[in-house]
Enzyme design. Structure first.
Site: not given
Ligand code: CTP
Length: 405
Positions: A215, A284, A294, A310-311, A329, A343, A347
């Site tokens: 990203n 994600d 490669k 994992p989140d 964030f 969120k 979370k």
């Molecule tokens: N985050 C994380 N691990 C992931 C995805 C997100 O720790 N795999 C954290 C990001 O660092 C941020 C927060 O979760 O602090 C929100 O991330 P965001 O990408 O806005 O939200 P998502 O939970 O991924 O939801 P969505 O993409 O559906 O908006």
């Protein structure tokens, strides 16, 4: 946009080759609207001229020649000492350092130090042997016991004496961030004794050694948070995926690439942290399979099977202890508050930064940002467009003022 217009910064320039870099600092401060006054020591005048400094700061430079020519019928060192909001000594030489350690005052610069009470930012610059000399280190440590003094650098690098080693003056851009922090805090170290863990950068999920899902995050917001926390006295650990920009000396930096590596690093440093800010743009999903070599173009799959990663933040939310604060964030477009609140709750966060990444002057890669801060107690604060460093300070103010820090 928040500015530093009309803030008052005094610069004391010592006799070292790094004095030429201070010209760039003065120029940057002037462009930001800061009022700059500068003092040159006699030795500094061997490297740059009062005319250079006068031209860049749009104000006559002060030298020992004008020491006894009073301003408004008051001595110059008293008038300048009272005028300054922040006094920067750059480059700080071994000689001036020794004088300050012993409270000596034999020129305009050292007299002004004693006649002022504002925070003083020290940017030493010298040859490695000089910097590492026992007497210099003793004077340096002695000076830093006085809370009035704040340090930036020195870093290691190629020196004018052709040595590579410690003693290089911090870059003007780095000195500038310390000045901005001191103008915000007035020199208070309100995060002293706190351990702050920050994640930043965009994680990369590799398909093979040369291709990845990623990203556009550059890590600037997390770097600004790390700087602001360090400038306010915190012990900072920065877990960073690939980023643009230098990591300043004075913090623990843990490089990672993938979400899995970031998770591991965050879990390692989480238990010791008082405040955790998850500013990283974490992937994600990742490619379901990784090829060690490669892949030739003809073997690339027409569609890419993906699997979730994992989140990390949600996992930290479950592990969080009562003394810890967790801040996330939410990079959003359109309505930023509703998904950010979801969120925050899902979370188990203490606060979240709702970040409108579709606005000009905000989001990925920009030096500026804007946001709405939300916390678990229902507090909300709108942050108008400002620099990422300024926003970092507002965030620490927000979490501290709500009695959670
Ligand atoms: N985050 C994380 N691990 C992931 C995805 C997100 O720790 N795999 C954290 C990001 O660092 C941020 C927060 O979760 O602090 C929100 O991330 P965001 O990408 O806005 O939200 P998502 O939970 O991924 O939801 P969505 O993409 O559906 O908006």
């Amino acid at each position: 946009m928040q500015t530093l217009r009309d803030r008052r910064v005094l610069i004391g320039i010592g006799g070292g080759i790094a004095a030429y870099k201070v010209c760039e600092l003065i120029s940057s401060l002037f462009k930001m609207g800061v009022e700059v006054r500068a003092i040159l020591t006699q030795a500094a005048r061997e490297f740059i001229t009062p005319l250079t400094v006068t031209t860049l700061s749009r104000h006559p430079a002060y030298t020992d020649r004008v020491f006894w020519q009073p301003i408004h019928h008051r001595p110059v060192h008293i008038e300048l000492g009272e005028w300054a909001e922040v006094f920067v000594l750059a480059p700080l030489t071994a000689n001036t350092l020794a004088k300050l350690a012993y409270g000596l005052a034999d020129n305009l610069l050292t007299n002004t130090v004693l006649a002022s009470s504002c925070p003083i930012l020290l940017a030493p610059a010298m040859n490695t042997e000089m910097w590492e000399a026992q007497s210099v280190q003793r004077n340096w440590q002695q000076l830093l016991t006085d809370p009035r003094y704040h340090a930036v650098g020195p870093s290691a690098g190629l020196l004018a004496c052709d040595r590579i080693g410690a003693g290089r003056m911090a870059e003007p851009a780095e000195i500038l961030t310390s000045i901005q922090s001191l103008l915000h805090t007035g020199g208070k170290r309100d995060l002293a004794g706190k351990r702050i863990l920050i994640s930043t950068g965009g994680t990369r999920e590799h398909l093979d050694p040369v291709r990845f899902l990623g990203n556009p995050s550059t890590g600037k917001m997390g770097l600004a948070l790390a700087r602001a926390a360090m400038h306010r006295g915190a012990a900072v650990t920065l877990v960073h995926a690939p980023i643009t920009g230098e990591i300043p000396t004075g913090m623990r930096a843990i490089p990672v690439v993938s979400a899995a590596q970031m998770r591991e690093a965050m879990l390692t440093y989480f238990p010791e942290a008082d405040l955790i800010v998850m500013a990283a743009a974490v992937a994600d999903v990742k490619p379901a399979e990784y090829a060690e070599q490669k892949l030739p173009k003809k073997l690339l799959p027409p569609t890419l099977p993906l699997e979730p990663v994992p989140d990390i933040l949600a996992e930290l939310g479950h592990l969080k202890q009562p003394h810890q604060q967790l801040v996330g964030f939410a990079a959003q477009t359109g309505d930023i508050v509703t998904p950010a609140l979801q969120k925050l709750n899902n979370k188990k966060l203490d606060a979240i930064v709702a970040n409108p990444v579709d606005q000009a002057n905000a989001g990925f890669g920009s030096d500026n940002n804007q946001a709405i801060f939300l916390d678990a107690r229902g507090n909300q604060q709108t942050i108008e467009p400002c620099s990422k460093l300024q926003m970092a300070h507002y965030l620490f103010d927000f979490v501290s003022s709500k009695g959670q820090s």
